[in-house]
Structure formats: C-alpha cells, structure tokens
Enzyme design. Structure first.
Site, short mmCIF file in Angstrom:
data_model
loop_
_atom_site.label_atom_id
_atom_site.label_comp_id
_atom_site.label_asym_id
_atom_site.label_seq_id
_atom_site.Cartn_x
_atom_site.Cartn_y
_atom_site.Cartn_z
N SER A 165 0.85 -1.17 0.08
CA SER A 165 0.01 -0.05 0.03
C SER A 165 0.77 1.28 -0.09
CB SER A 165 -0.97 0.00 1.33
OG SER A 165 -1.93 -1.00 0.99
N LYS A 178 -10.24 -4.51 11.24
CA LYS A 178 -11.34 -4.37 10.32
C LYS A 178 -12.54 -4.15 10.96
CE LYS A 178 -9.41 -5.32 5.80
NZ LYS A 178 -9.55 -6.42 4.61
N ASP A 225 -13.20 -2.52 -0.52
CA ASP A 225 -12.89 -3.84 -0.84
C ASP A 225 -14.16 -4.13 -2.10
OD1 ASP A 225 -10.50 -4.66 0.09
OD2 ASP A 225 -11.60 -5.76 1.87
N GLY A 279 -15.08 -15.19 4.93
CA GLY A 279 -14.45 -14.45 5.83
C GLY A 279 -14.84 -12.84 5.65
N GLY A 280 -14.04 -11.82 5.76
CA GLY A 280 -14.18 -10.54 5.49
C GLY A 280 -14.42 -10.23 4.10
N THR A 294 -15.01 -24.17 7.05
CA THR A 294 -16.02 -24.41 8.17
C THR A 294 -17.56 -24.30 7.71
OG1 THR A 294 -14.28 -23.72 9.59
CG2 THR A 294 -16.45 -24.04 10.45
P1 NAP Z 1 -10.21 -14.21 6.48
O1 NAP Z 1 -11.66 -13.21 7.09
O2 NAP Z 1 -9.62 -14.62 7.59
O3 NAP Z 1 -11.51 -15.27 5.75
C1 NAP Z 1 -10.55 -16.50 5.41
C2 NAP Z 1 -11.68 -17.32 4.92
O4 NAP Z 1 -10.88 -18.52 4.07
C3 NAP Z 1 -12.47 -18.06 5.82
O5 NAP Z 1 -13.74 -18.67 5.35
C4 NAP Z 1 -11.75 -19.39 6.17
O6 NAP Z 1 -12.70 -20.57 6.59
C5 NAP Z 1 -11.14 -19.61 4.91
N1 NAP Z 1 -9.74 -20.26 5.03
C6 NAP Z 1 -8.84 -19.59 5.86
N2 NAP Z 1 -7.39 -20.52 5.79
C7 NAP Z 1 -7.74 -21.38 4.73
C8 NAP Z 1 -7.26 -22.42 4.11
N3 NAP Z 1 -5.96 -22.55 4.51
N4 NAP Z 1 -7.71 -23.15 3.18
C9 NAP Z 1 -8.90 -23.11 2.87
N5 NAP Z 1 -9.92 -22.04 3.57
C10 NAP Z 1 -9.22 -21.08 4.42
O7 NAP Z 1 -9.66 -13.63 5.39
P2 NAP Z 1 -10.13 -12.46 4.19
O8 NAP Z 1 -9.72 -10.97 4.68
O9 NAP Z 1 -11.72 -12.62 3.87
O10 NAP Z 1 -9.26 -12.75 2.98
C11 NAP Z 1 -9.24 -14.05 2.36
C12 NAP Z 1 -8.13 -13.95 1.16
O11 NAP Z 1 -8.49 -12.91 0.16
C13 NAP Z 1 -6.52 -13.67 1.76
O12 NAP Z 1 -5.90 -14.62 1.02
C14 NAP Z 1 -6.59 -12.33 1.30
O13 NAP Z 1 -4.93 -12.00 1.30
C15 NAP Z 1 -7.34 -12.14 0.14
N6 NAP Z 1 -7.81 -10.50 0.06
C16 NAP Z 1 -7.32 -10.17 -1.19
C17 NAP Z 1 -7.66 -8.93 -1.64
C18 NAP Z 1 -7.20 -8.29 -2.66
O14 NAP Z 1 -7.37 -6.89 -2.93
N7 NAP Z 1 -6.81 -9.06 -3.82
C19 NAP Z 1 -8.47 -8.05 -0.69
C20 NAP Z 1 -8.92 -8.60 0.76
C21 NAP Z 1 -8.64 -10.25 0.87
P3 NAP Z 1 -12.97 -20.63 8.11
O15 NAP Z 1 -14.55 -20.16 7.95
O16 NAP Z 1 -12.79 -22.03 8.12
O17 NAP Z 1 -12.26 -19.73 8.93
#
Ligand code: NAP
Length: 290
Positions: free
Chosen positions: A20, A68, A107, A135-136, A160
């Site tokens: 960022s 967040k 987002d 997730g978020g 999950t």
């Molecule tokens: P988060 O709130 O921690 O949610 C993660 C989700 O993925 C939950 O549903 C979780 O399942 C599941 N999960 C976690 N670890 C896992 C694994 N090893 N294998 C399979 N499922 C898994 O995270 P988030 O903020 O939503 O972000 C999710 C991904 O998107 C991250 O990789 C982040 O870097 C990416 N992201 C990218 C951008 C972008 O601009 N490109 C923006 C935001 C996020 P449970 O329900 O079991 O916990």
C-alpha cells in the site's frame, strides 16, 4: 498543484510487508498532490486510544488485519460508518473530515470494478456465482452480489460449513429474496453451471493448501474465475482456469482497484486517474519476482 499536504496511512498489527505505501505514493504523484502515506503499527489494546488521539490528525487511512471489524464497531457506535461498510460489517478505509472519522469499505468496489469490465454490456443475464470462503473479503463480495449485481444464484462454500451458513444468513438480511445457499460438499454441486467462481480464501498462497480439486478439475470454457490471492499472482486455480479456457481475474487487479477506490474516497480524485499508476507498482513488483 494544490498546497494541501495529504496525511494518509495504514494501521494494522503486525504490519508486515505491505504494498500500500508504494501504491499510494504513486497515486499521489499521478494525481499531482503532495502528501505522505505512512505505516502505523497499532496493537489491538492500543486501538481505541489511537483512534481517539492520533487518527483525527490524519486526512485518511486504511485499516488492515486484525482491526477491520473492531474499527467498524467503534465507528458504527458513533454513527460513523457509511452504508457499504454497514452492509459488510467491516471497515478498510477511514476518511477524516474536521476531526470526524467516517468508515468505508473499498473492497466491495475493488472487487466489482475488474469484474464489471468483463461483463458484456449486451449480456444482461444475471450471474450464477460460486463463492469460496466466508471471511471478511467474502462478506464484501456477497454484498456486491446481493446489492449491486443481483446474482441469480450464489452458492457459498467454506472450510467450516457454519461460516458459510452464517454468511448466507447475513446475505439474506441484505436482500431477503437473495437466492443464496451454503454448500457442504463441493462434490455434490455442478461446478460447470456457475458463470463466476471466486476464491476468497487464502488457498493458493504458500502453506495454505490449494483450492479443492472438486473445483479446479471441473472448470469449463467461458466461466469467469476470480482469485483474490495475489501472492503468487498465478495460483494453481488461475493456471487451471487458463487451461480450461476460462476468463481469469487475478488478485492484483482487486488490490489496485480497492486502493484507487480508497484514494478517491479521501481526495475525490477519480479512481480511474490513479489506477494505472497503482497497477504499475504491482506489475513492477510481480515482474521483479518472476
Ligand atoms: P478471513 O476473514 O480470515 O477469511 C478467510 C476465509 O478463508 C474463511 O472462510 C476461512 O475459513 C477460509 N480459510 C482460511 N484459511 C484457509 C485455508 N488454508 N484453506 C481453505 N480455507 C481457508 O480472510 P479475508 O480477509 O476474507 O481474506 C481472504 C483472502 O483474500 C486472503 O488470502 C487475502 O489476502 C485475500 N484478499 C485479497 C484482496 C485483494 O485486494 N486482492 C482483498 C482482501 C482479501 P473458516 O471459515 O474455516 O475460517
């Protein structure tokens, strides 16, 4: 050039290597503005004090893990969260006006902008969406498909099952008639029928495993496959999608678009004006890695 000096930044804990600061420095330059974008590592126990005493001195800042939801709750209790942030329940961008903090979530726009470009204006058919993750980021995406794009169907799968069920419930609160359902077993659904498949889990990143084969082995030509993961940019899912003839959107596109949307919220400079500069920072970053 305006004489205003923009004080921008990002809070999180710990603040590891973030793209960022470079992206926003490039945006300031492209917009012809003077300013800075600094990193503010803030521990969870120091968050309230920081929001009360330090945040009002800035013009705007991004919020990253793990703050967040906490920043959203703090702002929502002071009527300081905009409708998009309220629909998601999380804040990733805060604007500061006369010392008052308003929470936003870029987002949703960051996810939507690259996808919108792929939608033919002549094809007004509503999408069937398979969303992996609850997730978020998945919450922001679900709000897009319930409020902006009005998907014809949205199936949510998460590691999950209860998380997927919870997200479906929340989505139905946003749009009562939203045809959303939680998926327990990916083998039990017809992956081929979805128009858009989104990975909003960390699967594909180092040490996080891969998107299940039940998805990657059943992709078909014409589907849009959107992976939020950007490190690496070409995940196993993206490679499988390319091989199957899908249209792909990699995570760097959302990263740049959410950054440009945040920049517009703070400065009112149109996102389109700074997006190429932000994208170039990411392109250079990934080129240096390959
Ligand atoms: P988060 O709130 O921690 O949610 C993660 C989700 O993925 C939950 O549903 C979780 O399942 C599941 N999960 C976690 N670890 C896992 C694994 N090893 N294998 C399979 N499922 C898994 O995270 P988030 O903020 O939503 O972000 C999710 C991904 O998107 C991250 O990789 C982040 O870097 C990416 N992201 C990218 C951008 C972008 O601009 N490109 C923006 C935001 C996020 P449970 O329900 O079991 O916990």
């Amino acid at each position: 050039m305006s004489s205003k000096f923009w004080k921008l930044g990002i809070i999180g804990w710990p603040l590891g290597y973030s793209l960022s600061p470079k992206m926003h420095a490039a945006a300031l330059k492209a917009a012809g503005l003077q300013g800075e974008y600094k990193e503010y590592p803030v521990k969870p126990e120091d968050l309230e004090r920081w929001l009360e005493t330090e945040a009002p001195k800035l013009d705007g800042f991004n919020v990253t893990m793990p703050h967040k939801e906490a920043v959203f709750r703090w702002l929502a209790s002071r009527e300081g969260a905009d409708p998009v942030a309220r629909s998601i329940g999380a804040v990733n961008t805060v604007s500061v006006k006369d010392g008052k903090l308003i929470g936003h979530n870029s987002d949703a726009e960051g996810f939507w902008a690259p996808l919108k470009k792929r939608r033919s204006p002549f094809l007004l058919v509503k999408w069937r969406v398979l969303l992996l993750g609850a997730g978020g980021a998945a919450r922001a995406i679900a709000s897009v498909f319930s409020l902006r794009a009005a998907a014809r169907e949205m199936a949510v799968w998460s590691r999950t099952f209860q998380s997927a069920e919870r997200l479906v419930e929340e989505t139905k609160k946003l749009r009562k008639e939203m045809p959303a359902s939680a998926v327990k077993d990916l083998n039990s659904i017809q992956v081929e029928k979805f128009d858009v498949i989104v990975n909003a889990t960390p699967s594909g990143m180092a040490n996080e495993g891969e998107v299940p084969m039940a998805v990657t082995s059943r992709l078909r030509r014409g589907q849009v496959v959107y992976d939020l993961v950007y490190e690496p940019k070409e995940t196993e899912l993206i490679l499988a999608a390319q091989k199957a003839g899908c249209k792909v959107i990699t995570g760097d596109e959302m990263l740049a678009a959410q950054g440009a949307a945040a920049f517009e919220i703070w400065t009112k400079v149109p996102a389109a004006k700074v997006l190429p500069a932000m994208k170039k920072v990411l392109d250079d970053h990934f080129a240096a890695r390959s």
